[in-house]
Scaffold this motif. Structure first.
Motif, PDB file in Angstrom:
ATOM      1  N   ARG A  25      21.570 -11.330  10.677  1.00  0.00           N
ATOM      2  CA  ARG A  25      20.130 -10.879  10.660  1.00  0.00           C
ATOM      3  C   ARG A  25      19.592 -10.672   9.291  1.00  0.00           C
ATOM      4  N   ASP A  26      18.141 -10.548   9.002  1.00  0.00           N
ATOM      5  CA  ASP A  26      17.806 -10.527   7.832  1.00  0.00           C
ATOM      6  C   ASP A  26      17.720  -8.984   7.643  1.00  0.00           C
ATOM      7  N   TYR A  27      17.791  -8.647   6.244  1.00  0.00           N
ATOM      8  CA  TYR A  27      17.831  -7.357   5.616  1.00  0.00           C
ATOM      9  C   TYR A  27      16.974  -7.045   4.568  1.00  0.00           C
ATOM     10  N   VAL A  28      16.261  -5.927   4.527  1.00  0.00           N
ATOM     11  CA  VAL A  28      15.516  -5.727   3.111  1.00  0.00           C
ATOM     12  C   VAL A  28      16.378  -4.998   2.218  1.00  0.00           C
ATOM     13  N   ILE A  29      16.405  -5.468   0.959  1.00  0.00           N
ATOM     14  CA  ILE A  29      17.397  -4.506   0.120  1.00  0.00           C
ATOM     15  C   ILE A  29      16.480  -3.799  -1.111  1.00  0.00           C
ATOM     16  N   ALA A  30      16.174  -2.742  -1.337  1.00  0.00           N
ATOM     17  CA  ALA A  30      15.476  -2.196  -2.289  1.00  0.00           C
ATOM     18  C   ALA A  30      16.147  -0.733  -2.297  1.00  0.00           C
ATOM     19  N   THR A  31      15.670  -0.015  -3.440  1.00  0.00           N
ATOM     20  CA  THR A  31      15.943   1.431  -3.641  1.00  0.00           C
ATOM     21  C   THR A  31      15.194   2.073  -2.750  1.00  0.00           C
ATOM     22  N   GLY A  32      13.980   1.809  -2.348  1.00  0.00           N
ATOM     23  CA  GLY A  32      12.938   2.733  -1.660  1.00  0.00           C
ATOM     24  C   GLY A  32      11.974   3.540  -2.491  1.00  0.00           C
ATOM     25  N   GLY A  73       0.870  -1.311   0.084  1.00  0.00           N
ATOM     26  CA  GLY A  73      -0.238   0.107   0.006  1.00  0.00           C
ATOM     27  C   GLY A  73       0.759   1.241   0.048  1.00  0.00           C
ATOM     28  N   GLY A  74       2.104   1.071  -0.554  1.00  0.00           N
ATOM     29  CA  GLY A  74       2.684   2.376  -0.882  1.00  0.00           C
ATOM     30  C   GLY A  74       3.716   2.650   0.561  1.00  0.00           C
ATOM     31  N   VAL A  75       3.390   1.763   1.425  1.00  0.00           N
ATOM     32  CA  VAL A  75       4.442   2.299   2.649  1.00  0.00           C
ATOM     33  C   VAL A  75       5.747   1.385   2.559  1.00  0.00           C
ATOM     34  N   PRO A  76       7.026   1.703   2.267  1.00  0.00           N
ATOM     35  CA  PRO A  76       8.128   0.999   2.464  1.00  0.00           C
ATOM     36  C   PRO A  76       8.168  -0.156   3.564  1.00  0.00           C
ATOM     37  N   ALA A  77       8.360  -1.378   2.946  1.00  0.00           N
ATOM     38  CA  ALA A  77       8.522  -2.470   3.974  1.00  0.00           C
ATOM     39  C   ALA A  77       9.550  -2.626   4.645  1.00  0.00           C
ATOM     40  N   THR A  78       9.486  -3.027   5.844  1.00  0.00           N
ATOM     41  CA  THR A  78      10.969  -3.438   6.502  1.00  0.00           C
ATOM     42  C   THR A  78      10.544  -4.840   7.193  1.00  0.00           C
ATOM     43  N   ILE A  79      11.842  -5.484   7.554  1.00  0.00           N
ATOM     44  CA  ILE A  79      11.881  -6.665   8.480  1.00  0.00           C
ATOM     45  C   ILE A  79      10.976  -6.415   9.830  1.00  0.00           C
ATOM     46  N   GLY A  80      10.179  -7.425   9.544  1.00  0.00           N
ATOM     47  CA  GLY A  80       9.078  -7.537  10.790  1.00  0.00           C
ATOM     48  C   GLY A  80       7.672  -7.186  10.410  1.00  0.00           C
ATOM     49  N   LYS A  81       7.508  -6.459   9.136  1.00  0.00           N
ATOM     50  CA  LYS A  81       6.169  -6.465   8.446  1.00  0.00           C
ATOM     51  C   LYS A  81       5.488  -7.657   8.262  1.00  0.00           C
ATOM     52  N   PRO A  82       4.442  -7.868   8.665  1.00  0.00           N
ATOM     53  CA  PRO A  82       3.773  -9.431   8.444  1.00  0.00           C
ATOM     54  C   PRO A  82       3.746  -9.594   7.024  1.00  0.00           C
ATOM     55  N   PHE A  83       4.139 -10.887   6.774  1.00  0.00           N
ATOM     56  CA  PHE A  83       3.851 -11.415   5.379  1.00  0.00           C
ATOM     57  C   PHE A  83       2.539 -11.740   5.070  1.00  0.00           C
ATOM     58  N   ASN A  84       2.260 -11.122   3.596  1.00  0.00           N
ATOM     59  CA  ASN A  84       0.987 -11.449   3.095  1.00  0.00           C
ATOM     60  C   ASN A  84       1.106 -11.914   1.545  1.00  0.00           C
ATOM     61  N   PRO A  85       1.654 -13.080   1.727  1.00  0.00           N
ATOM     62  CA  PRO A  85       2.217 -13.649   0.235  1.00  0.00           C
ATOM     63  C   PRO A  85       0.808 -13.798  -0.710  1.00  0.00           C
ATOM     64  N   ILE A 109       0.120  -8.059  -6.927  1.00  0.00           N
ATOM     65  CA  ILE A 109       0.063  -6.925  -5.741  1.00  0.00           C
ATOM     66  C   ILE A 109       0.442  -5.565  -6.505  1.00  0.00           C
ATOM     67  N   ALA A 110      -0.545  -4.916  -5.770  1.00  0.00           N
ATOM     68  CA  ALA A 110      -0.692  -3.454  -6.431  1.00  0.00           C
ATOM     69  C   ALA A 110       0.564  -2.518  -6.163  1.00  0.00           C
ATOM     70  N   SER A 111       1.297  -2.822  -5.043  1.00  0.00           N
ATOM     71  CA  SER A 111       2.060  -1.870  -4.532  1.00  0.00           C
ATOM     72  C   SER A 111       3.445  -2.777  -3.920  1.00  0.00           C
ATOM     73  N   SER A 112       4.564  -2.329  -4.279  1.00  0.00           N
ATOM     74  CA  SER A 112       5.643  -3.043  -3.774  1.00  0.00           C
ATOM     75  C   SER A 112       6.937  -2.319  -3.481  1.00  0.00           C
ATOM     76  N   VAL A 113       7.249  -1.822  -2.213  1.00  0.00           N
ATOM     77  CA  VAL A 113       8.437  -1.023  -2.265  1.00  0.00           C
ATOM     78  C   VAL A 113       9.212  -1.331  -0.727  1.00  0.00           C
ATOM     79  N   GLY A 114      10.338  -1.387  -0.841  1.00  0.00           N
ATOM     80  CA  GLY A 114      10.892  -1.530   0.311  1.00  0.00           C
ATOM     81  C   GLY A 114      11.863  -0.254   1.074  1.00  0.00           C
ATOM     82  N   ASP A 115      12.165  -0.625   2.401  1.00  0.00           N
ATOM     83  CA  ASP A 115      12.866   0.540   3.111  1.00  0.00           C
ATOM     84  C   ASP A 115      14.056  -0.014   3.300  1.00  0.00           C
ATOM     85  N   PRO A 116      15.254   0.501   2.521  1.00  0.00           N
ATOM     86  CA  PRO A 116      16.683   0.028   2.574  1.00  0.00           C
ATOM     87  C   PRO A 116      17.193   0.827   3.951  1.00  0.00           C
ATOM     88  N   ALA A 117      16.902   1.514   4.646  1.00  0.00           N
ATOM     89  CA  ALA A 117      17.509   2.260   5.735  1.00  0.00           C
ATOM     90  C   ALA A 117      18.461   1.426   6.532  1.00  0.00           C
TER      91      ALA A 117
END
Ligand code: NDP
Length: 344
Positions: free
Chosen positions: A261-268, A155-167, A304-312
């Motif tokens: 540890r697990d990481y999100v890798i994305a442009t953001g 939904g346009g909110v950059p995902a981070t590790i810990g966000k629930p999965f909804n495959p 999936i309508a929206s897919s974006v990750g948080d690389p912080a």
């Protein structure tokens, strides 16, 4: 030979052996794929001894490794990740310091047609690696190729590790399961194992079955006068597209951390598929609207309508940041395609 010369020679030999044995050894499963090829090149440049696996090393085409000029520098083993004995055999033989688990059916659309193959290759393949490491009791570090698809629609909110999965596809279900397998073995048995939850990353080595490569190839053919029409499914979907060569660097950095540890890798940044198409056709001097047809028969059963990750976190802890964004990715893919430098 004078005694001092002999001593000198021995010292040189000893340091050569030491250097050889100090070389880290990596095993990349699925080395014939896009990421496997770039990762092999990356690790070789760092001085690693690189081994890779393929389901059948005798018949598989390693054109990506050849394309990158590294085919002769890697040792390839046949391995069926879904057979524990096969995995044990290769691990015993290679005795790697680091394993990069990249093998498995990797197409979302194909996973709707071949759910069992997708689940088995990703879920059992990952489980067998974890079991083999546990059984052999070796201190190897494991990187697992997780996927942004596991998050589902963000939904346009950059995902981070810990966000629930909804495959929302068999592929995403498989990747979400493999992610939890890795987390469970890390917690339960203290394995050094982690997943990189990577968002889409592209390159000229992307298989032609993926939409980005389809768009780039078609735009170039149409610009050259093919007269064809490109048929696409839902062009409203938003994705976070990066550059594969940069993403494999993040994989390596993850395994160099003191703690796994697990990481999100994305442009953001997310863009629509329509923006990607617009960019590709603009690069070859065309208006996409005259050459692209939206085809409802190509819509996925669920998407999936929206897919974006948080690389912080990756930026802070791994010192990793994407420098290539969607328009750069498209330009580079078009440049390679037009120069005949893309594979397949
Ligand atoms: P590729 O599809 O290019 O490569 C995957 C490799 O896995 C293939 O070369 C193949 O090797 C092996 N493979 C394919 N199908 C199967 C199967 N059914 N069973 C066992 N092995 C199989 O993928 P990428 O290099 O693009 O991706 C690497 C990993 O990262 C994959 O796990 C993918 O799902 C994941 N990923 C990729 C993303 C991307 O945008 N590229 C995003 C997020 C995750 P061989 O035929 O030699 O056995």
């Amino acid at each position: 030979m004078a005694p001092e010369e002999t001593v000198q020679k021995r010292t040189e030999q000893d340091s050569a052996i030491e250097k050889q044995s100090a070389k880290k050894r990596a095993l990349i499963t699925g080395i014939s794929g896009q990421d496997g090829a770039y990762l092999a090149k990356n690790l070789l440049a760092r001085g690693y001894e690189v081994h890779g696996t393929s389901r059948d090393s005798e018949t598989t085409s390693f054109w990506r490794l050849e394309h990158l000029g590294v085919r002769g520098n890697v040792v390839i083993h046949s391995m069926s990740a879904t057979e524990l004995h096969s995995v044990l055999h290769v691990l015993r033989q290679v005795q790697p310091d680091e394993i990069y688990n990249l093998a498995g059916q990797s197409s979302v659309s194909l996973s709707f047609e071949q759910p069992l193959e997708t689940m088995t290759s990703n879920i059992i393949g990952t489980l067998n690696l974890l079991e083999a490491i546990r059984f052999l009791g070796v201190g190897v570090r494991l990187y697992n190729a997780g996927s942004s698809e596991s998050f589902g629609d963000v939904g346009g909110v950059p995902a981070t590790i810990g966000k629930p999965f909804n495959p929302r596809s068999p592929y995403a279900v498989a990747k979400a399961t493999a992610f939890w397998e890795v987390a469970n073995y890390r917690e339960a048995y203290g394995l050094y194992a982690c997943s990189g939850v990577l968002f889409n990353h592209e390159s000229p080595l992307r298989s032609p079955r993926f939409v980005t490569r389809k768009i780039v190839s078609a735009a170039c053919r149409i610009a050259a006068g093919s007269g064809e029409t490109l048929h696409l499914g839902n062009m409203d979907v938003q994705r976070d597209w990066g550059w594969a060569e940069e993403y494999v660097e993040a994989m390596w950095r993850m395994l160099q951390q003191p703690e796994p540890r697990d990481y999100v890798i994305a442009t953001g940044v997310q863009s629509s598929l329509r923006d990607f198409v617009h960019e590709a056709f603009a690069c070859v001097g065309l208006d996409w609207r005259a050459h692209v047809h939206a085809d409802p028969s190509l819509l996925r059963p669920s998407d999936i309508a929206s897919s974006v990750g948080d690389p912080a976190v990756a930026e802070r802890e791994l010192g990793w940041k994407a420098t290539m964004h969607m328009p750069d990715v498209v330009k580079e893919m078009i440049r390679h395609e037009q120069a005949g430098l893309s594979g397949e």
